[in-house]
Design an enzyme around this catalytic site. Structure first.
Site, mmCIF file in Angstrom:
data_model
loop_
_atom_site.group_PDB
_atom_site.id
_atom_site.type_symbol
_atom_site.label_atom_id
_atom_site.label_comp_id
_atom_site.label_asym_id
_atom_site.label_seq_id
_atom_site.Cartn_x
_atom_site.Cartn_y
_atom_site.Cartn_z
ATOM 1 N N GLU A 43 0.836 -1.213 0.000
ATOM 2 C CA GLU A 43 0.000 0.000 0.000
ATOM 3 C C GLU A 43 0.861 1.250 0.000
ATOM 4 O O GLU A 43 2.050 1.205 0.331
ATOM 5 C CB GLU A 43 -0.968 -0.003 1.186
ATOM 6 C CG GLU A 43 -0.320 -0.301 2.544
ATOM 7 C CD GLU A 43 -0.137 0.917 3.425
ATOM 8 O OE1 GLU A 43 0.065 2.025 2.875
ATOM 9 O OE2 GLU A 43 -0.173 0.759 4.659
ATOM 10 N N ARG A 67 -0.997 -2.961 11.744
ATOM 11 C CA ARG A 67 -2.008 -3.025 10.672
ATOM 12 C C ARG A 67 -1.738 -2.027 9.552
ATOM 13 O O ARG A 67 -2.633 -1.393 9.039
ATOM 14 C CB ARG A 67 -3.422 -2.840 11.224
ATOM 15 C CG ARG A 67 -3.836 -3.899 12.233
ATOM 16 C CD ARG A 67 -5.282 -3.724 12.676
ATOM 17 N NE ARG A 67 -6.187 -3.897 11.557
ATOM 18 C CZ ARG A 67 -7.103 -2.982 11.199
ATOM 19 N NH1 ARG A 67 -7.221 -1.851 11.877
ATOM 20 N NH2 ARG A 67 -7.901 -3.203 10.169
ATOM 21 N N CYS A 72 7.789 -1.266 -2.051
ATOM 22 C CA CYS A 72 8.929 -2.172 -2.207
ATOM 23 C C CYS A 72 10.069 -1.925 -1.238
ATOM 24 O O CYS A 72 10.620 -2.875 -0.660
ATOM 25 C CB CYS A 72 9.447 -2.132 -3.639
ATOM 26 S SG CYS A 72 10.187 -0.546 -4.149
ATOM 27 N N HIS A 111 12.613 0.439 -8.080
ATOM 28 C CA HIS A 111 12.113 -0.776 -7.428
ATOM 29 C C HIS A 111 13.265 -1.527 -6.780
ATOM 30 O O HIS A 111 14.325 -1.711 -7.371
ATOM 31 C CB HIS A 111 11.402 -1.690 -8.417
ATOM 32 C CG HIS A 111 10.924 -2.968 -7.787
ATOM 33 N ND1 HIS A 111 9.976 -2.974 -6.778
ATOM 34 C CD2 HIS A 111 11.280 -4.268 -7.973
ATOM 35 C CE1 HIS A 111 9.762 -4.222 -6.395
ATOM 36 N NE2 HIS A 111 10.550 -5.019 -7.090
ATOM 37 N N ASP A 126 11.473 -11.358 -3.926
ATOM 38 C CA ASP A 126 10.882 -10.019 -3.926
ATOM 39 C C ASP A 126 9.549 -10.093 -3.188
ATOM 40 O O ASP A 126 8.712 -10.950 -3.476
ATOM 41 C CB ASP A 126 10.676 -9.576 -5.375
ATOM 42 C CG ASP A 126 10.197 -8.135 -5.523
ATOM 43 O OD1 ASP A 126 9.895 -7.489 -4.503
ATOM 44 O OD2 ASP A 126 10.123 -7.659 -6.668
#
Length: 283
Positions: A43, A67, A72, A111, A126
């Site tokens: 997220e 929570r 990445c 990334h 990953d």
């Protein structure tokens, strides 16, 4: 008084599953990778809401055990920390995302992924590429289709040096590019720079679009702006549009398991995106 941050690596293993007994092994790596991906959502609520994205291990442990998820750099930095704690040999890398990129366009290295050496071979591992995250380690060999619980992938060599690869996924109607990388290591300063760009630059989709992904045994829940989709492992997909900020918060809280209601400034952003704004790739 607020609770003290949880900064123990034991809390991470309580969240994703206890490591396999014994020393480093391919089975243990696969177990931890899948457990991490299924326990911690992908997220971008912090950059969307204009909040910082810290990358230090205590901050990541505290966030993930309350929570929240991340993207990445957050996922793979904590995942690497756990692997290193268990004795795995890891090399962090940076990749150029090729999803939706026009042919010939050079994209920035935004990334993060890992190479892990185990049982005499190198494996791509990953935990943070959104709805296309491989849910099992991929052997670093060219051209071989490799199955995971949530899709089939392959590595295509690029260039003549022998250390550059393009990761592709089987999209059903052909192979789709995901990201390109070289097997030379990246360093903390590289991640800080890339993280700053993707979390603050107005052209970054992480500062403009709402993105959330939760992987479950039979598929992936995906939210891109106001469109919710469920992509089943059998290839079917269902979709619906959300019409209000409250509906988005309810979905984030209950389907994705995220404490979205406590993110400062998120409500205003959700109000801006309740209307669909076109298709995109949920990374």
């Amino acid at each position: 008084m607020s609770a003290a941050p949880n900064t123990s690596i034991d809390a991470y293993f309580d969240l994703v599953g206890q490591p396999a007994p014994g020393g480093p092994s391919l089975a243990g790596l696969a177990r931890l990778q899948l457990g991490h991906i299924m326990a911690i959502p992908f997220e971008n609520l912090n950059p969307l809401a204009g909040l910082t994205v810290p990358l230090d291990i205590p901050a990541l442990l505290d966030k993930f055990t309350h929570r929240r998820g991340g993207y990445c750099f957050e996922h793979n930095l904590l995942y690497r920390h756990a692997l290193d704690t268990l004795g795995y040999r890891t090399t962090p890398l940076l990749a150029r995302v090729r999803v939706n990129a026009a042919p010939g366009v050079v994209t920035p290295r935004t990334h993060m992924l890992l190479l892990v050496e185990v049982e005499g071979e190198r494996w791509l591992s990953d935990t943070g590429f959104g709805k296309a995250t491989p849910t099992a380690p991929l052997r670093l060999v060219p051209g071989e289709a490799q199955s995971t619980p949530h899709g089939v992938y392959r590595l295509v060599p690029e260039g003549d040096a022998g250390d550059s690869f393009l990761l592709e996924t089987d999209a059903g109607d052909g192979w789709a590019p995901l990201y390109a990388f070289e097997s030379r290591p990246a360093y903390p300063v590289d991640f800080e720079m890339s993280n700053w760009y993707v979390s603050t630059h107005p052209a970054s989709h992480f500062t403009r679009d709402l993105i959330a992904v939760r992987t479950v045994a039979n598929g992936r829940h995906v939210l891109h702006n106001a469109r919710y989709s469920f992509y089943a492992v059998d290839g079917t997909a269902t979709r619906k549009e959300l019409a209000t900020p409250a509906a988005l918060v309810h979905l984030l809280e209950n389907t994705f398991g995220l404490a979205a209601g406590s993110v400062p400034g998120l409500g205003a952003k959700l109000s801006e995106i309740v209307s669909p704004r076109g298709e995109g790739f949920e990374r």
